[in-house]
Motif scaffolding. Structure first.
Motif, PDB file in Angstrom:
ATOM      1  N   LEU A  31      -7.566  50.667  13.013  1.00 30.82           N
ATOM      2  CA  LEU A  31      -8.558  51.635  13.457  1.00 30.82           C
ATOM      3  C   LEU A  31      -9.137  52.364  12.259  1.00 30.82           C
ATOM      4  O   LEU A  31      -8.429  52.690  11.303  1.00 30.82           O
ATOM      5  CB  LEU A  31      -7.924  52.641  14.416  1.00 30.82           C
ATOM      6  N   GLN A  35     -12.476  56.486  14.389  1.00 31.89           N
ATOM      7  CA  GLN A  35     -11.894  56.138  15.677  1.00 31.89           C
ATOM      8  C   GLN A  35     -10.624  56.936  15.943  1.00 31.89           C
ATOM      9  O   GLN A  35     -10.385  57.388  17.064  1.00 31.89           O
ATOM     10  CB  GLN A  35     -11.590  54.643  15.741  1.00 31.89           C
ATOM     11  N   ARG A  39     -10.298  59.568  19.042  1.00 32.67           N
ATOM     12  CA  ARG A  39      -9.237  59.469  20.056  1.00 32.67           C
ATOM     13  C   ARG A  39      -8.387  60.724  20.091  1.00 32.67           C
ATOM     14  O   ARG A  39      -7.948  61.174  21.154  1.00 32.67           O
ATOM     15  CB  ARG A  39      -8.365  58.252  19.798  1.00 32.67           C
TER      16      ARG A  39
END
Length: 79
Positions: A31, A35, A39
């Motif tokens: 990731l 990202q 998240r």
């Protein structure tokens, strides 16, 4: 001959263990930093929403003394 252990409507489902692949799947992509941050912010938003709903909902869940806090409208005073 091959004997099935249980009745299955499709033969390929019953014999699926004979066709195992030796090909490994490709490794998962890492990731990116954006990202991970996205998240994390989404998770914090969900947790903050749940905590806020508990904080603002607690007064309505308390039984309290309903008899001492009766509300009367101003229209009933002029009777």
């Amino acid at each position: 001959m091959f004997r099935r252990r249980e009745a299955v409507p499709f033969a390929f489902v019953a014999e699926a263990d004979h066709f195992r692949s030796n090909v490994t799947p490709p490794p998962r992509e890492r990731l990116s930093a954006s990202q991970i941050v996205g998240r994390t912010l989404l998770g914090l938003t969900v947790v903050a929403g749940l905590a806020g709903s508990l904080i603002f909902g607690m007064p309505s869940l308390q039984s309290g003394d309903a008899a001492t806090h009766q509300q009367q409208s101003e229209a009933s005073d002029n009777r």
